[in-house]
Design an enzyme around this catalytic site. Structure first.
Site, short mmCIF file in Angstrom:
data_model
loop_
_atom_site.label_atom_id
_atom_site.label_comp_id
_atom_site.label_asym_id
_atom_site.label_seq_id
_atom_site.Cartn_x
_atom_site.Cartn_y
_atom_site.Cartn_z
N LYS A 53 10.92 46.56 15.86
CA LYS A 53 11.75 45.36 16.06
C LYS A 53 12.06 44.71 14.71
O LYS A 53 13.20 44.29 14.46
CB LYS A 53 11.01 44.36 16.97
CG LYS A 53 10.98 44.79 18.43
CD LYS A 53 10.03 43.93 19.27
CE LYS A 53 9.97 44.47 20.69
NZ LYS A 53 8.94 43.84 21.53
N GLN A 97 4.68 39.23 21.74
CA GLN A 97 4.48 40.61 22.17
C GLN A 97 3.39 40.67 23.25
O GLN A 97 2.32 40.11 23.10
CB GLN A 97 4.10 41.47 20.95
CG GLN A 97 4.03 42.96 21.23
CD GLN A 97 5.38 43.56 21.63
OE1 GLN A 97 6.43 43.13 21.16
NE2 GLN A 97 5.35 44.55 22.49
N ASP A 120 13.37 36.93 25.07
CA ASP A 120 12.86 37.94 26.01
C ASP A 120 13.24 37.61 27.45
O ASP A 120 13.14 38.46 28.33
CB ASP A 120 11.32 37.97 25.94
CG ASP A 120 10.78 39.18 25.21
OD1 ASP A 120 11.46 40.22 25.19
OD2 ASP A 120 9.64 39.08 24.70
N1 GUN Z 1 5.69 44.58 25.78
C1 GUN Z 1 6.32 45.64 26.34
N2 GUN Z 1 7.64 45.38 26.48
C2 GUN Z 1 7.84 44.14 26.00
C3 GUN Z 1 9.00 43.33 25.85
O1 GUN Z 1 10.13 43.68 26.21
N3 GUN Z 1 8.79 42.12 25.30
C4 GUN Z 1 7.57 41.68 24.92
N4 GUN Z 1 7.47 40.47 24.42
N5 GUN Z 1 6.48 42.41 25.03
C5 GUN Z 1 6.62 43.63 25.57
#
Ligand code: GUN
Length: 288
Positions: A53, A97, A120
Site C-alpha cells: 500500500k 490494518q 476503507d
Molecule cells: N485486512 C485485510 N484486508 C483489509 C482491508 O481491506 N483493509 C484493512 N484495513 N485491513 C485489511
C-alpha cells in the site's frame, strides 16, 4: 469453452494512470492527498499488505505515513493516534490494518475514525450509507471487484450473483453492491450445507471465504464469471486462491487469477478513495 483470464494488474495500471492526472489537478490547487496507515503488531500478511500500500501511494504521488505500534500497545494509545490523524489536515485517508492483536476492539477503533477520512469504508456510518444505497466510501476489495466487472463489460442487472463469504470487509459489502446494480444475490459461507448447489446457480460467483481451493469446477455453471478474492499461503509457500483455478479453465467464461486478479484492484481502490477524499476536502474549502 475458452476461459478469459481477467488481468487485474493491467486494469489497475489503467486506473492508476487516471489517478495520476487527478493528483496533478489537486497539486495545481496546492493539495497533496495523504494516507495514514496504522499497523499494530507484526502480523506477517499485514506487513506485506502495508508495504504494498505504501509503495503504491508513492507511485501515484500521494503523501503517506506508516505508523507502527507494538502488538502490546494499549487501546487508549491507538485511539489517541487516530484522533490526532482525524485532525491532521495533511491526511485525507486513515486505514487501520486488520486484524488487530487480541485485546484490542476493532469495533471501538473503527468507531474512532473520522467518517470523512475512513477510506476503507468500515466505520458504521459508512457501512450504513452503503446499505442505504448512497455510499460515501465503499470498502476497497468489493469496489475493486465491481470495477473489474464494469471494465469487462459484464452485465449485472437481472443476473444471479452468488457471494461466498460474509465478512464486513468483503462478503457483506460485495453483496450490497451487486444488489444495488440489480442482481439477484445469494450470500453463502464456507459452512453452507451443499455449497455446490448454491454456487452452481451463479452467473457471477464471487468467492471470499479464506479457504484454499474451496470452489472447484464441478461447483460452477458452465459459462459463469468467477471472481476469486482469496489469497492463501500454502504449506509449500505458494499462493492459492479460494477457487481451484486450473480446474475452472474450460468451464468458467472468465476468471480472475491469484495473484494478479483482485489484489492489485484493492490497492488501486484505496488510492482512488484517498484521492476522492482529498478532492472532497478541497471542494469544501479545507481539510475534511
Ligand atoms: N485486512 C485485510 N484486508 C483489509 C482491508 O481491506 N483493509 C484493512 N484495513 N485491513 C485489511
Amino acid at each position: 469453452m475458452q476461459t478469459r483470464i481477467i488481468d487485474g494488474n493491467a486494469i489497475a495500471r489503467e486506473l492508476r494512470a487516471g489517478l495520476i492526472r487527478r493528483v496533478a489537478a489537486l497539486a495545481a490547487m496546492g493539495v497533496r492527498p495523504g494516507l495514514a496507515v496504522l499497523q499494530v503488531g507484526n502480523h506477517p500478511a499485514s506487513k506485506i499488505y502495508v508495504r504494498n500500500k505504501m509503495k503504491a501511494c508513492g507511485e501515484v504521488g500521494l503523501y503517506s505515513e506508516h505508523i507502527e505500534l507494538p502488538a502490546d500497545a494499549d487501546e487508549w494509545t491507538l485511539l489517541e493516534r487516530i484522533r490526532t490523524l482525524n485532525r491532521d489536515s495533511r491526511i485525507h485517508g486513515i486505514l487501520v490494518q486488520l486484524p488487530l492483536p487480541t485485546g484490542l476492539s476493532a469495533e471501538r477503533v473503527l468507531d474512532a475514525l473520522a467518517p470523512a477520512k475512513d477510506v476503507d469504508g468500515f466505520h458504521p456510518i459508512n457501512m450504513g450509507l452503503l446499505a442505504a444505497g448512497s455510499p460515501r466510501f465503499v470498502p476497497c476489495t468489493p469496489l475493486g471487484v465491481m470495477k473489474l466487472i464494469e471494465h469487462e463489460e459484464i452485465g449485472v442487472q437481472g443476473r444471479h450473483a452468488v457471494v461466498v463469504g460474509r465478512s464486513n470487509i468483503v462478503g457483506k459489502p460485495m453483496a450490497l453492491l451487486l444488489l444495488q446494480k440489480g442482481a439477484t444475490v445469494t450470500i453463502c459461507n464456507s459452512r453452507t450445507p451443499d455449497l455446490g448447489a448454491m454456487t452452481s446457480q451463479a452467473d457471477i460467483l464471487v468467492v471470499a471465504a479464506g479457504r484454499p481451493r474451496l470452489v472447484t469446477a464441478g461447483m460452477v455453471k458452465p459459462g459463469a464469471v468467477v471472481i476469486d478474492v482469496g489469497i492463501n499461503r500454502l504449506a509449500d509457500g505458494k499462493l492459492a486462491g479460494d477457487v481451484d483455478f486450473q480446474s475452472m479453465l474450460g468451464t468458467a467464461s472468465r476468471i480472475t487469477p491469484v495473484p494478479g486478479g483482485v489484489g492489485p484492484m484493492t490497492i488501486a481502490m484505496l488510492l482512488e478513495n484517498t484521492v476522492m477524499s482529498a478532492e472532497r476536502a478541497s471542494a469544501s474549502g479545507g481539510s475534511s
